[in-house]
Design a protein around this motif. Structure first.
Motif, PDB file in Angstrom:
ATOM      1  N   LEU A  60      10.254   0.146  -2.291  1.00 23.76           N
ATOM      2  CA  LEU A  60       9.235   1.246  -2.366  1.00 23.76           C
ATOM      3  C   LEU A  60       9.939   2.450  -2.073  1.00 23.76           C
ATOM      4  O   LEU A  60      10.486   2.787  -1.130  1.00 23.76           O
ATOM      5  CB  LEU A  60       8.051   0.705  -1.776  1.00 23.76           C
ATOM      6  N   PRO A  61       9.078   3.761  -2.553  1.00 22.79           N
ATOM      7  CA  PRO A  61       9.485   4.964  -2.055  1.00 22.79           C
ATOM      8  C   PRO A  61       8.714   4.962  -0.634  1.00 22.79           C
ATOM      9  O   PRO A  61       8.216   4.157  -0.032  1.00 22.79           O
ATOM     10  CB  PRO A  61       8.510   5.978  -2.810  1.00 22.79           C
ATOM     11  N   ARG A  62       9.206   6.114  -0.018  1.00 21.68           N
ATOM     12  CA  ARG A  62       8.829   6.407   1.530  1.00 21.68           C
ATOM     13  C   ARG A  62       7.590   6.025   1.898  1.00 21.68           C
ATOM     14  O   ARG A  62       7.106   5.571   2.951  1.00 21.68           O
ATOM     15  CB  ARG A  62       9.376   7.553   2.301  1.00 21.68           C
ATOM     16  N   GLY A  85       0.772  -1.289   0.122  1.00 25.66           N
ATOM     17  CA  GLY A  85      -0.024   0.088  -0.034  1.00 25.66           C
ATOM     18  C   GLY A  85       0.878   1.284   0.066  1.00 25.66           C
ATOM     19  O   GLY A  85       2.189   1.155   0.166  1.00 25.66           O
ATOM     20  N   TYR A  86       0.215   2.249  -0.157  1.00 23.86           N
ATOM     21  CA  TYR A  86       0.786   3.777  -0.200  1.00 23.86           C
ATOM     22  C   TYR A  86       0.131   4.542   0.807  1.00 23.86           C
ATOM     23  O   TYR A  86      -1.113   4.414   0.808  1.00 23.86           O
ATOM     24  CB  TYR A  86       0.921   4.369  -1.486  1.00 23.86           C
ATOM     25  N   ARG A  87       0.991   5.237   1.684  1.00 23.14           N
ATOM     26  CA  ARG A  87       0.080   6.094   2.485  1.00 23.14           C
ATOM     27  C   ARG A  87      -0.267   7.298   1.641  1.00 23.14           C
ATOM     28  O   ARG A  87       0.390   7.915   0.990  1.00 23.14           O
ATOM     29  CB  ARG A  87       1.152   6.804   3.631  1.00 23.14           C
ATOM     30  N   ASP A 109      11.484  -3.876 -15.012  1.00 20.58           N
ATOM     31  CA  ASP A 109      10.286  -3.302 -15.180  1.00 20.58           C
ATOM     32  C   ASP A 109      10.161  -2.435 -16.383  1.00 20.58           C
ATOM     33  O   ASP A 109      11.062  -1.646 -16.603  1.00 20.58           O
ATOM     34  CB  ASP A 109      10.227  -2.384 -13.904  1.00 20.58           C
ATOM     35  N   GLU A 110       9.781  -3.073 -17.235  1.00 22.28           N
ATOM     36  CA  GLU A 110       9.335  -2.518 -18.740  1.00 22.28           C
ATOM     37  C   GLU A 110      10.790  -2.015 -19.426  1.00 22.28           C
ATOM     38  O   GLU A 110      11.173  -0.976 -19.518  1.00 22.28           O
ATOM     39  CB  GLU A 110       8.639  -1.129 -18.656  1.00 22.28           C
ATOM     40  N   PRO A 111      11.554  -3.074 -19.431  1.00 25.58           N
ATOM     41  CA  PRO A 111      13.288  -2.509 -19.675  1.00 25.58           C
ATOM     42  C   PRO A 111      13.045  -1.972 -21.149  1.00 25.58           C
ATOM     43  O   PRO A 111      14.232  -1.384 -21.427  1.00 25.58           O
ATOM     44  CB  PRO A 111      13.757  -3.804 -19.565  1.00 25.58           C
ATOM     45  N   THR A 124       5.683  -5.911 -17.756  1.00 29.32           N
ATOM     46  CA  THR A 124       5.431  -5.271 -19.060  1.00 29.32           C
ATOM     47  C   THR A 124       4.107  -5.447 -19.467  1.00 29.32           C
ATOM     48  O   THR A 124       3.221  -6.017 -18.827  1.00 29.32           O
ATOM     49  CB  THR A 124       6.075  -6.115 -20.166  1.00 29.32           C
ATOM     50  N   HIS A 125       3.634  -4.336 -20.373  1.00 25.73           N
ATOM     51  CA  HIS A 125       2.171  -4.533 -20.824  1.00 25.73           C
ATOM     52  C   HIS A 125       2.268  -4.938 -22.284  1.00 25.73           C
ATOM     53  O   HIS A 125       1.149  -4.902 -22.908  1.00 25.73           O
ATOM     54  CB  HIS A 125       1.411  -3.240 -20.435  1.00 25.73           C
ATOM     55  N   ASP A 126       3.497  -5.367 -22.637  1.00 24.10           N
ATOM     56  CA  ASP A 126       3.563  -5.733 -23.821  1.00 24.10           C
ATOM     57  C   ASP A 126       3.650  -7.472 -23.939  1.00 24.10           C
ATOM     58  O   ASP A 126       4.417  -8.091 -23.658  1.00 24.10           O
ATOM     59  CB  ASP A 126       4.862  -5.358 -24.483  1.00 24.10           C
ATOM     60  N   GLY A 168      -0.687  -2.305 -10.666  1.00 22.80           N
ATOM     61  CA  GLY A 168       0.152  -2.725  -9.776  1.00 22.80           C
ATOM     62  C   GLY A 168       1.387  -3.397  -9.655  1.00 22.80           C
ATOM     63  O   GLY A 168       2.046  -3.896  -9.073  1.00 22.80           O
ATOM     64  N   LYS A 169       1.825  -3.389 -11.140  1.00 19.96           N
ATOM     65  CA  LYS A 169       2.910  -4.408 -11.572  1.00 19.96           C
ATOM     66  C   LYS A 169       4.381  -3.822 -10.825  1.00 19.96           C
ATOM     67  O   LYS A 169       5.186  -4.567 -10.076  1.00 19.96           O
ATOM     68  CB  LYS A 169       3.136  -4.242 -12.919  1.00 19.96           C
ATOM     69  N   THR A 170       4.605  -2.470 -10.901  1.00 19.92           N
ATOM     70  CA  THR A 170       5.673  -1.672 -10.655  1.00 19.92           C
ATOM     71  C   THR A 170       5.667  -1.884  -8.940  1.00 19.92           C
ATOM     72  O   THR A 170       6.693  -2.017  -8.260  1.00 19.92           O
ATOM     73  CB  THR A 170       5.755  -0.312 -10.968  1.00 19.92           C
ATOM     74  N   THR A 171       4.749  -1.627  -8.419  1.00 20.78           N
ATOM     75  CA  THR A 171       4.407  -1.698  -6.769  1.00 20.78           C
ATOM     76  C   THR A 171       4.623  -2.862  -6.371  1.00 20.78           C
ATOM     77  O   THR A 171       5.530  -3.022  -5.322  1.00 20.78           O
ATOM     78  CB  THR A 171       3.091  -1.188  -6.479  1.00 20.78           C
TER      79      THR A 171
HETATM   80  N1  LIG Z   1       4.444   6.542  -4.981  1.00 21.69           N
HETATM   81  C1  LIG Z   1       3.008   6.314  -4.930  1.00 21.69           C
HETATM   82  N2  LIG Z   1       2.178   6.932  -4.163  1.00 21.69           N
HETATM   83  C2  LIG Z   1       0.833   6.686  -4.132  1.00 21.69           C
HETATM   84  N3  LIG Z   1       0.397   6.078  -5.003  1.00 21.69           N
HETATM   85  C3  LIG Z   1       0.898   5.396  -5.978  1.00 21.69           C
HETATM   86  C4  LIG Z   1       2.364   5.514  -5.988  1.00 21.69           C
HETATM   87  N4  LIG Z   1       3.019   4.698  -7.141  1.00 21.69           N
HETATM   88  C5  LIG Z   1       1.954   3.949  -7.465  1.00 21.69           C
HETATM   89  N5  LIG Z   1       0.815   4.359  -6.891  1.00 21.69           N
HETATM   90  C6  LIG Z   1      -0.555   4.019  -7.119  1.00 21.69           C
HETATM   91  O1  LIG Z   1      -0.329   2.423  -7.133  1.00 21.69           O
HETATM   92  C7  LIG Z   1      -1.145   1.736  -8.163  1.00 21.69           C
HETATM   93  C8  LIG Z   1      -0.339   1.063  -8.896  1.00 21.69           C
HETATM   94  O2  LIG Z   1       0.730   1.720  -9.733  1.00 21.69           O
HETATM   95  P1  LIG Z   1       1.893   1.050 -10.521  1.00 21.69           P
HETATM   96  O3  LIG Z   1       2.733   2.107 -10.735  1.00 21.69           O
HETATM   97  O4  LIG Z   1       2.248  -0.142  -9.475  1.00 21.69           O
HETATM   98  O5  LIG Z   1       1.214   0.289 -11.572  1.00 21.69           O
HETATM   99  P2  LIG Z   1       1.844  -0.445 -13.089  1.00 21.69           P
HETATM  100  O6  LIG Z   1       0.963  -1.533 -13.011  1.00 21.69           O
HETATM  101  O7  LIG Z   1       3.207  -0.446 -12.833  1.00 21.69           O
HETATM  102  O8  LIG Z   1       1.471   0.737 -14.178  1.00 21.69           O
HETATM  103  P3  LIG Z   1       2.303   1.129 -15.398  1.00 21.69           P
HETATM  104  O9  LIG Z   1       1.964   0.042 -16.397  1.00 21.69           O
HETATM  105  O10 LIG Z   1       1.787   2.510 -15.841  1.00 21.69           O
HETATM  106  O11 LIG Z   1       3.756   1.217 -15.003  1.00 21.69           O
HETATM  107  C9  LIG Z   1      -1.669   3.009  -8.990  1.00 21.69           C
HETATM  108  O12 LIG Z   1      -2.985   3.284  -8.786  1.00 21.69           O
HETATM  109  C10 LIG Z   1      -0.784   4.195  -8.722  1.00 21.69           C
HETATM  110  O13 LIG Z   1      -1.530   5.182  -8.672  1.00 21.69           O
END
Ligand SMILES: Nc1ncnc2c1ncn2[C@@H]1O[C@H](COP(=O)(O)OP(=O)(O)OP(=O)(O)O)[C@@H](O)[C@H]1O
Ligand SMILES: [Mg+2]
Length: 354
Positions: free
Chosen positions: A70-72, A24-26, A198-200, A231-233, A58-61
């Motif tokens: 993750l960021p802070r 999650g993100y704060r 991540d999407e290299p 990836t989304h490819d 949510g892939k990158t997360t």
């Molecule tokens: N630093 C952040 N703070 C708050 N919410 C975030 C943060 N980074 C991502 N999110 C939220 O988390 C969710 C997932 O984002 P994420 O970047 O993980 O998606 P993704 O699948 O990697 O998308 P993309 O294909 O665009 O890279 C999104 O709703 C995004 O708005």
């Protein structure tokens, strides 16, 4: 918690076992949004898995959460991230102390970030990035600069870059494709067992993309690392991955071998994704576009998150959230699972294949 879809495991067991992970993100003093919900999967040694899904799913997360990068404001708030280290011990990445975590990254698991153009420090030459990486992880060995330079050159050659040209260059002096290759070389410097990419290749032209993808495949064969490829490819996923995981609105909604996912997708969302990719050969078909967009994280519908966009949805889909359910097992940790209440029914009708 959702049971792992990957069973039975090969004798030596998985390298990475993700169990019920939430990230999650704060968003305020007391508020938090959940971007990744209850994700479970196994990744075996030498295996490559692609994580696919629309932007924002949510892939990158998830990728960042797995390595605690993750960021802070981000936090892995539930689950286990079990990783078998080179010494054979299994650790939960969530419980690693700061110093252990520092050693874990790069030498056990490394990540090539999305938007890699910004991943280099612009005021440092490429050589200095290698130097910093080696020195930070080789305390006590105090290797001479010349030794590190030689090893860095070998790594650059491995990704088909000319060390004479690249080592002394600043990041901005390299093309996007060269920077991306240099980053891959840097990520592999300490011989990690897991590489998360991540999407290299997203920002690169098709030929450069193709060359990098081919080299990555070869390197994985040579060095035997496992790979999580975000990836989304779907074309890239088909080319690079043994397994594919589809994400939707923060959940893993289908996993299977690349063949299963492309030949018999069992979640209507995966089918829609596949149908939205024009075929590489044969007659050009008008891609079926997916109506609407994914739901916002703070307004997830009560049942299946995909139901509002799903042409197969019935009343119960809007009421009950489906769990990831194993449809069949191929052995070697290669089962096929989908989170759709109607997946068996739709498969019998052939509905998810059109
Ligand atoms: N630093 C952040 N703070 C708050 N919410 C975030 C943060 N980074 C991502 N999110 C939220 O988390 C969710 C997932 O984002 P994420 O970047 O993980 O998606 P993704 O699948 O990697 O998308 P993309 O294909 O665009 O890279 C999104 O709703 C995004 O708005
Ligand atoms: Mg992303």
């Amino acid at each position: 918690m959702t049971a792992s879809p990957a069973a039975p495991a090969p004798p030596q067991g998985p390298l990475l076992s993700v169990r019920g992970v939430d990230v999650g993100y704060r968003t305020g003093r007391r508020s938090r949004s959940t971007a990744v919900h209850d994700v479970s999967f196994d990744l075996h040694p030498g295996q490559s898995m692609a994580l696919v899904g629309e932007s924002g799913c949510g892939k990158t997360t998830l990728g960042l959460g797995l390595l605690r990068l993750l960021p802070r404001t981000g936090v892995v708030s539930a689950g286990e991230i079990l990783f078998r280290r080179k010494d054979g011990r299994t650790v939960d990445v969530r419980s690693l102390a700061r110093e252990e975590l520092r050693r874990f990254r790069w030498s056990e698991a490394a990540m090539v970030f999305q938007g890699a153009m910004n991943a280099f420090n612009p005021v440092l030459r490429i050589e200095d990035h290698f130097l910093d990486t080696f020195r930070a992880h080789e305390r006590g060995r105090a290797r001479r600069r010349a030794g590190i330079r030689e090893e860095s050159a070998a790594l650059l050659e491995m990704v088909r870059l000319d060390p004479a040209r690249v080592l002394g260059a600043f990041p901005h002096e390299l093309s996007g494709g060269m920077r991306q290759r240099a980053l891959i070389a840097l990520a592999l410097a300490l011989k990690p067992q897991l590489l998360i990419l991540d999407e290299p290749t997203t920002a690169l032209d098709l030929l450069t993309q193709q060359a990098i993808v081919e080299r990555l495949s070869e390197l994985r064969e040579e060095l035997r690392f496992s790979m999580l490829f975000i990836t989304h490819d779907l074309g890239l996923a088909a080319e690079l991955a043994d397994r594919v995981g589809t994400m939707y609105a923060g959940r893993l909604i289908e996993t299977g071998t690349t063949r299963d996912i492309f030949h018999r997708p069992s979640h209507p969302y995966t089918s829609a994704l596949i149908n939205s990719v024009p075929p590489v050969s044969g007659d050009l078909v008008v891609p079926e576009s997916l109506p609407g967009g994914p739901p916002g994280l703070s307004s997830l519908p009560p049942g299946c998150s995909f139901a509002p966009r799903c042409r197969h949805a019935v009343e119960r889909c809007r009421e009950t959230r489906p769990e990831l359910e194993v449809l069949h097992t191929r052995g070697g940790g290669l089962s096929h699972a989908a989170a759709c209440l109607r997946s068996r029914e739709l498969a019998a009708e052939g509905a998810t294949r059109d």
